[in-house]
Write a protein that holds these residues in place. Sequence first.
Motif, PDB file in Angstrom:
ATOM      1  N   THR A 144       0.824  -1.218   0.000  1.00 53.71           N
ATOM      2  CA  THR A 144       0.000   0.000   0.000  1.00 53.71           C
ATOM      3  C   THR A 144       0.856   1.265   0.000  1.00 53.71           C
ATOM      4  OG1 THR A 144      -0.133  -0.179   2.400  1.00 53.71           O
ATOM      5  CG2 THR A 144      -1.996  -1.028   1.141  1.00 53.71           C
ATOM      6  N   ARG A 145       2.150   1.117  -0.134  1.00 55.42           N
ATOM      7  CA  ARG A 145       3.063   2.272  -0.072  1.00 55.42           C
ATOM      8  C   ARG A 145       2.791   3.092   1.197  1.00 55.42           C
ATOM      9  NH1 ARG A 145       2.062   5.502  -4.613  1.00 55.42           N
ATOM     10  NH2 ARG A 145       2.614   3.767  -5.957  1.00 55.42           N
ATOM     11  N   SER A 147       3.031   4.953   4.849  1.00 52.71           N
ATOM     12  CA  SER A 147       3.974   5.870   5.498  1.00 52.71           C
ATOM     13  C   SER A 147       3.517   6.059   6.931  1.00 52.71           C
ATOM     14  CB  SER A 147       4.119   7.160   4.698  1.00 52.71           C
ATOM     15  OG  SER A 147       2.882   7.727   4.351  1.00 52.71           O
ATOM     16  N   THR A 151       7.634   9.851   8.321  1.00 54.66           N
ATOM     17  CA  THR A 151       7.904   9.983   6.885  1.00 54.66           C
ATOM     18  C   THR A 151       8.519  11.328   6.542  1.00 54.66           C
ATOM     19  OG1 THR A 151       6.209   8.370   6.351  1.00 54.66           O
ATOM     20  CG2 THR A 151       6.769   9.948   4.614  1.00 54.66           C
ATOM     21  N   ARG A 158       8.026   3.756  -0.211  1.00 52.43           N
ATOM     22  CA  ARG A 158       8.668   4.063  -1.496  1.00 52.43           C
ATOM     23  C   ARG A 158      10.180   4.233  -1.335  1.00 52.43           C
ATOM     24  NH1 ARG A 158      10.454   8.123  -5.024  1.00 52.43           N
ATOM     25  NH2 ARG A 158       9.435   8.121  -7.057  1.00 52.43           N
ATOM     26  N   VAL A 161      12.039   0.539   0.669  1.00 59.21           N
ATOM     27  CA  VAL A 161      12.093  -0.826   0.123  1.00 59.21           C
ATOM     28  C   VAL A 161      13.171  -0.832  -0.958  1.00 59.21           C
ATOM     29  CG1 VAL A 161      10.858  -2.660  -1.072  1.00 59.21           C
ATOM     30  CG2 VAL A 161       9.641  -1.219   0.573  1.00 59.21           C
ATOM     31  N   ASP A 188      12.381   0.673 -12.799  1.00 60.55           N
ATOM     32  CA  ASP A 188      12.387   0.507 -11.343  1.00 60.55           C
ATOM     33  C   ASP A 188      11.188  -0.354 -10.942  1.00 60.55           C
ATOM     34  OD1 ASP A 188      12.471   0.758  -8.621  1.00 60.55           O
ATOM     35  OD2 ASP A 188      12.818   2.923  -8.628  1.00 60.55           O
ATOM     36  N   LEU A 189      11.350  -1.660 -11.121  1.00 61.92           N
ATOM     37  CA  LEU A 189      10.232  -2.571 -10.845  1.00 61.92           C
ATOM     38  C   LEU A 189       9.906  -2.605  -9.347  1.00 61.92           C
ATOM     39  CD1 LEU A 189      10.913  -5.615 -13.198  1.00 61.92           C
ATOM     40  CD2 LEU A 189       9.475  -3.612 -13.606  1.00 61.92           C
ATOM     41  N   THR A 190      10.905  -2.340  -8.505  1.00 60.11           N
ATOM     42  CA  THR A 190      10.613  -2.264  -7.066  1.00 60.11           C
ATOM     43  C   THR A 190       9.580  -1.175  -6.821  1.00 60.11           C
ATOM     44  OG1 THR A 190      12.877  -2.952  -6.596  1.00 60.11           O
ATOM     45  CG2 THR A 190      11.634  -1.973  -4.777  1.00 60.11           C
ATOM     46  N   ALA A 191       9.826   0.003  -7.388  1.00 58.93           N
ATOM     47  CA  ALA A 191       8.892   1.117  -7.194  1.00 58.93           C
ATOM     48  C   ALA A 191       7.545   0.828  -7.844  1.00 58.93           C
ATOM     49  CB  ALA A 191       9.483   2.410  -7.754  1.00 58.93           C
ATOM     50  N   LEU A 192       7.551   0.092  -8.955  1.00 64.65           N
ATOM     51  CA  LEU A 192       6.279  -0.264  -9.587  1.00 64.65           C
ATOM     52  C   LEU A 192       5.467  -1.190  -8.677  1.00 64.65           C
ATOM     53  CD1 LEU A 192       4.401  -0.216 -12.085  1.00 64.65           C
ATOM     54  CD2 LEU A 192       5.669  -2.209 -12.946  1.00 64.65           C
ATOM     55  N   GLY A 195       3.147  -0.264  -3.624  1.00 67.30           N
ATOM     56  CA  GLY A 195       1.924   0.477  -3.871  1.00 67.30           C
ATOM     57  C   GLY A 195       1.005  -0.195  -4.875  1.00 67.30           C
ATOM     58  N   SER A 196       1.362  -1.384  -5.351  1.00 59.82           N
ATOM     59  CA  SER A 196       0.543  -2.048  -6.379  1.00 59.82           C
ATOM     60  C   SER A 196      -0.561  -2.894  -5.757  1.00 59.82           C
ATOM     61  CB  SER A 196       1.419  -2.883  -7.308  1.00 59.82           C
ATOM     62  OG  SER A 196       1.990  -3.956  -6.609  1.00 59.82           O
ATOM     63  N   GLY A 412      -2.885   9.869   0.640  1.00 59.94           N
ATOM     64  CA  GLY A 412      -1.468  10.076   0.945  1.00 59.94           C
ATOM     65  C   GLY A 412      -0.758   8.799   1.329  1.00 59.94           C
ATOM     66  N   GLU A 413      -1.501   7.865   1.978  1.00 59.45           N
ATOM     67  CA  GLU A 413      -0.812   6.691   2.505  1.00 59.45           C
ATOM     68  C   GLU A 413      -1.678   5.449   2.666  1.00 59.45           C
ATOM     69  OE1 GLU A 413       0.677   8.034   6.275  1.00 59.45           O
ATOM     70  OE2 GLU A 413      -1.292   8.105   7.217  1.00 59.45           O
TER      71      GLU A 413
ATOM     72  N   ARG B 145      17.875   8.132 -14.642  1.00 61.23           N
ATOM     73  CA  ARG B 145      17.904   8.013 -13.177  1.00 61.23           C
ATOM     74  C   ARG B 145      19.298   8.415 -12.642  1.00 61.23           C
ATOM     75  NH1 ARG B 145      16.912   2.593 -11.915  1.00 61.23           N
ATOM     76  NH2 ARG B 145      14.889   2.755 -12.850  1.00 61.23           N
ATOM     77  N   ARG B 158      15.599   9.449  -8.763  1.00 58.12           N
ATOM     78  CA  ARG B 158      14.498   8.632  -8.225  1.00 58.12           C
ATOM     79  C   ARG B 158      13.811   9.353  -7.064  1.00 58.12           C
ATOM     80  NH1 ARG B 158      12.925   4.839  -4.363  1.00 58.12           N
ATOM     81  NH2 ARG B 158      12.189   2.863  -5.183  1.00 58.12           N
ATOM     82  N   LYS B 182       3.773  13.066  -0.883  1.00 56.12           N
ATOM     83  CA  LYS B 182       3.675  11.611  -0.996  1.00 56.12           C
ATOM     84  C   LYS B 182       2.283  11.275  -1.505  1.00 56.12           C
ATOM     85  CE  LYS B 182       1.988  10.854   3.662  1.00 56.12           C
ATOM     86  NZ  LYS B 182       2.198  10.384   5.022  1.00 56.12           N
ATOM     87  N   SER B 183       2.122  10.068  -2.004  1.00 53.76           N
ATOM     88  CA  SER B 183       0.818   9.610  -2.471  1.00 53.76           C
ATOM     89  C   SER B 183       0.831   8.095  -2.494  1.00 53.76           C
ATOM     90  CB  SER B 183       0.517  10.148  -3.870  1.00 53.76           C
ATOM     91  OG  SER B 183      -0.637   9.524  -4.394  1.00 53.76           O
ATOM     92  N   ALA B 184      -0.332   7.501  -2.217  1.00 54.13           N
ATOM     93  CA  ALA B 184      -0.474   6.043  -2.332  1.00 54.13           C
ATOM     94  C   ALA B 184      -1.526   5.717  -3.378  1.00 54.13           C
ATOM     95  CB  ALA B 184      -0.839   5.451  -0.973  1.00 54.13           C
ATOM     96  N   TYR B 187      -0.217   2.809  -9.064  1.00 48.17           N
ATOM     97  CA  TYR B 187       1.159   2.520  -9.484  1.00 48.17           C
ATOM     98  C   TYR B 187       1.966   3.808  -9.583  1.00 48.17           C
ATOM     99  CZ  TYR B 187      -1.118  -1.815 -11.150  1.00 48.17           C
ATOM    100  OH  TYR B 187      -1.847  -2.963 -11.272  1.00 48.17           O
ATOM    101  N   ALA B 191       8.016   6.869 -10.935  1.00 52.08           N
ATOM    102  CA  ALA B 191       9.204   6.029 -10.728  1.00 52.08           C
ATOM    103  C   ALA B 191       9.429   5.078 -11.898  1.00 52.08           C
ATOM    104  CB  ALA B 191       9.071   5.242  -9.425  1.00 52.08           C
TER     105      ALA B 191
END
Lengths: 457, 457
Positions: A144-145, A147, A151, A158, A161, A188-192, A195-196, A412-413, B145, B158, B182-184, B187, B191
Motif C-alpha cells: 500500500t506504499r 507511510s 515519513t 517508497r 524498500v 524501477d520494478l521495485t517502485a512499480l 503500492g501495487s 497520501g498513505e 535516473r 528517483r 507523498k501519495s499512495a 502505481y 518512478a
Amino acid sequence: MPIAQAIDDLKTLLGERVSLSKSDLDAHGASESYFPSTPPQAVVYPRTTEEVRDIVKICAKADVPMIGWGAGTSLEGHGQALRGGVTVDFRHMNRVLEIRPADMDVTVQPGVTREALNEELRATGLFFPVDPGANASLGGMAMTRASGTTTVRYGSMRDNVMGLEVVLADGRVIRTGTRARKSAAGYDLTALMVGSEGTLGLVTELTLRLHGQPEAVSAGICAFPDMNAATACVMETIQMGIPLARIEFACAQTARAFNAYAGTDMAEAPHLMVEFHGSPQSTEQDAERFAEIVADHDGSAFRWSAREEERRALWAMRHNGYYAILASRPGARAVVTDICVPISRLAQAVEATQADIAASGLPGPILGHVGDGNFHAILLVDPDQPAELDKAKDLAARMATRAIQLGGTCTGEHGVGYGKLPFMQSEHGDAWQVMGSVKTALDPQNLMNPGKLVPSN
Amino acid sequence: MPIAQAIDDLKTLLGERVSLSKSDLDAHGASESYFPSTPPQAVVYPRTTEEVRDIVKICAKADVPMIGWGAGTSLEGHGQALRGGVTVDFRHMNRVLEIRPADMDVTVQPGVTREALNEELRATGLFFPVDPGANASLGGMAMTRASGTTTVRYGSMRDNVMGLEVVLADGRVIRTGTRARKSAAGYDLTALMVGSEGTLGLVTELTLRLHGQPEAVSAGICAFPDMNAATACVMETIQMGIPLARIEFACAQTARAFNAYAGTDMAEAPHLMVEFHGSPQSTEQDAERFAEIVADHDGSAFRWSAREEERRALWAMRHNGYYAILASRPGARAVVTDICVPISRLAQAVEATQADIAASGLPGPILGHVGDGNFHAILLVDPDQPAELDKAKDLAARMATRAIQLGGTCTGEHGVGYGKLPFMQSEHGDAWQVMGSVKTALDPQNLMNPGKLVPSN
C-alpha cells in the motif's frame, strides 16, 4: 476448472493450511473501516516462496482470484474478496531472514510486522522507521506504499524498500532491485510493485533500508488557539529547515477523544506533537528553536522532554488515535479520509474540510502527518443509519476532489483498494488507463486482487 | 509510409526546426564514450508539448523510431539512433516554468540543465542537488535516473522527481505524480518513467523537489596510504552516522590526472573528498569527527575549509574528473564503468578491480561516489587499436559480473543504454522479461528509443 478442483489441489499442496471454516472466511472478508463483509472461498497459509508459487499456479489454472493478506489493517478494503477466490494469508511467513548491520539493510518475509522487526533490531543500533498507526505487516505496508509519523524525515515505503521477491500471476518468481544503495539498471520494478496492492503479484520477500537509532531524541506537544495558527507554525518550521523527525496534528475533537481514551488532560484545542532526532545538543537546539516559532504563533508553552517514557506515552497515544476516535462514538464505523496536499495549501485544505464537517453534523475528528501535507478526517457513522454513511461518503468525496484540485492526492498513505477507486480518473486522467495497461501486461487473466486500483478491473 | 513522408509532415509542423544537415545528424549520432557514430535521419527541435505530441503521432504513423536528446552527455549510447529515425532535441524546451518556494518544488521543461536551474534558484535560498559531473539536461537526468556526488545525502533523480508530463508512443499526453509530498494513489508511474531512458515515452515537463541551501558548508580532502584504508574510513564514517553531504574517492592515478589537468599538487595516493552541510556548529563538529576517523585509518591531516572559493575549486576539480582522466592519454576514448555494490563489499570490489586493471596493462583511473558504494574505472583505449577496446570491454564485463555477484548492479547511475544491455539478464533474471512486457504494453510498435534497455528490442 471449478474452484472445487483448485481447493482440492491446494489441500494436496498445503494440507491443514487450507481453511474453509466460516469464522476464518469471515475474518478475511472483514475490514477495519466501513466496507461490507466479502469473504473469500478459501484461506491458505503458505510457509515458503515455493508454496506461494504453487498456490498461484493452481489458482491461475482454475481462473480463481488471489488476494494477499498481511495483518488485515487496511482501511480501503484492499484485502476483501470482491469476486471470491483464495486469500493468501502470510502470517506464517514471518521470519527476519538476514540483518546486515554493515549495509544497514535487512531481508524479511512479508508477514513480519513493523513492531516485530524493530524488536529484533533493537540490539543492532538500527531501526526501521516507517510507522503507520497499526502494527501492520511489512508486506502489506509495501503493497500500500504506507507511510506514517516519521515519513517527514525517513520517507515512506517508497523510499525504504530496496528490493522484492514477487510471485507473478503466471507463477514466475522474480527479484526486483539489488542491495546496492542505488541503481540505474532499467525500469524501477521495485517502485512499480510498491503500492501495487497485490494487483501485480504476491510479495514473498522484502529487502528494507534501515537507519541508525538516533543518539538523542526530544519530543513535545503544544496547543494552538486555532487550526490556522497550527498550520502556519508547521509551514514556518519546515521553511526554516529545522529537521523534524515527526510533526503531527490533532484537532480539538481529537484531543477530547485522546482524553477520554487515554486519560490525558489535553486542552480541547488544536495540538502539534513534534519529535527531533540527532545529537543531545542538536535535539535541544531544535526543540528550542521550534518553541520560539510556536510562541510566535500564539501557541502554548512547548513542553518537551528527552525522557524515553514520556515520549513513548506521547506516540502510543498518537498511534492509538484511530481507535480513540472510534471509541468516542460507541458502535460507530469509520469512513477514513486520507488527503495529501502541497504544504502551501494545507491551511486551506484543513479549513475547508472543517467547515464541511461542521455543516454535515457528523463527528469528524482530524489528525494527520502535517509535515507531509497529509491529514485524516475520521468520519464516524452509525452503521444502522444508511443516510449517515451516504453523507460521510459524500463528504469524503468532496475532500478527495478538493485535494486533487489543490495539486494533491486522494490518498497520501492508505492506498486505493476499492474505497478510492472513484477518484482515480480525476486524479490521474489518462495515466490511470496506463496503469490498466501495465496491469493487463502482467496479469492478463485479472486474477491478482481483482476489483482494486486499476480501471474496469 | 516511408520516412520521407514523415519528414515532409514534420517540416509542415516545424518548418526550419527540422534539420537534415550532415553536421547536425552526425552531432546527434555521436557519443561521449567509445560507441561508433550512428546518426538519425532527421533532428527536430520542438518548442511545446503539443509539438512533441504531433511529432510522435507523425513518427508513429510512419513507423519511424524516436530518440530523445538532452545535452548529449550520456556515457552508454542512450541517444544513438541504432535503427535510424528522428532525434527529438529538447534544447528549445528550456524554460523554468514555475518555482514554488513555499512548497520547495519547481516545474521545468526537459531541456533545462542542472546548472541553469540552480542559477535561477540562487536567490530563493533553495537548490536542486542532483549533480552528475556533466551539465546534463534535467530531462536526460530523469530518463537515466542520474545521481552524483550529493546522492549520499539528497538522493538521486528517483528521489527528487515528483511528477512528469510524458508523451506516450501513441501520442497520449499523461501526467504522473502530484505536487503532494507523498501519495499512495496507484502505481508509481513517475518512478517507472524515471530511468526508462526514453523507451516508454518522451518527457515534456518535470516537477522536481528542491532543498534548502545549507546554512553552512565545510569541505575538505585527505590522502590515504592505500585504497583499503580509504574505504574502511568511508564505512566507519557512515556507520557512525556522521551526516555526509558528499564523499568522493579518487585513486592515485586519478590524483595524477587532476594534477596535470588542474595544476593541483595532490599526493599520488588514494584520496577522499568530503563535504558536510548544516549549521556552522554542526559542520565544524562533523569535520572534526571525520578528521579523527581519518587519523585512525592513517590518513593525512584532513584539511577542511568553510570558504566558498576553496570548496568550489575542489568540486570543480571533481566534476572535471572524467575530462581530466581523458586528457591524461591524449587521443584516447573511454570505456566507462559504473558498478555499485553494498557498502560492505566496496573494499573487495575496488581491490579486485584494481588487480584486474593492473593485469590488463590499460590505464584505468578510478573515482566514485563511495558513500553509495558506486565507483567508476575509466578505461582509456587507443581508438586505432581494436585489441585495446576488446580488452577494456572484457574488463568492464568482469567488473559488471563481479558487482552483480556481490549483490550490486552493473550501473549505479549511468543507465543501460546499449552499453550495459549484455548484463541485464544476469542482473535481473526473469525481471528483465517483465521490463520487456511493460515496454510492449506501452510501446507495441517499439518506436521509442529502440535497441535500448529491454530484451529483444
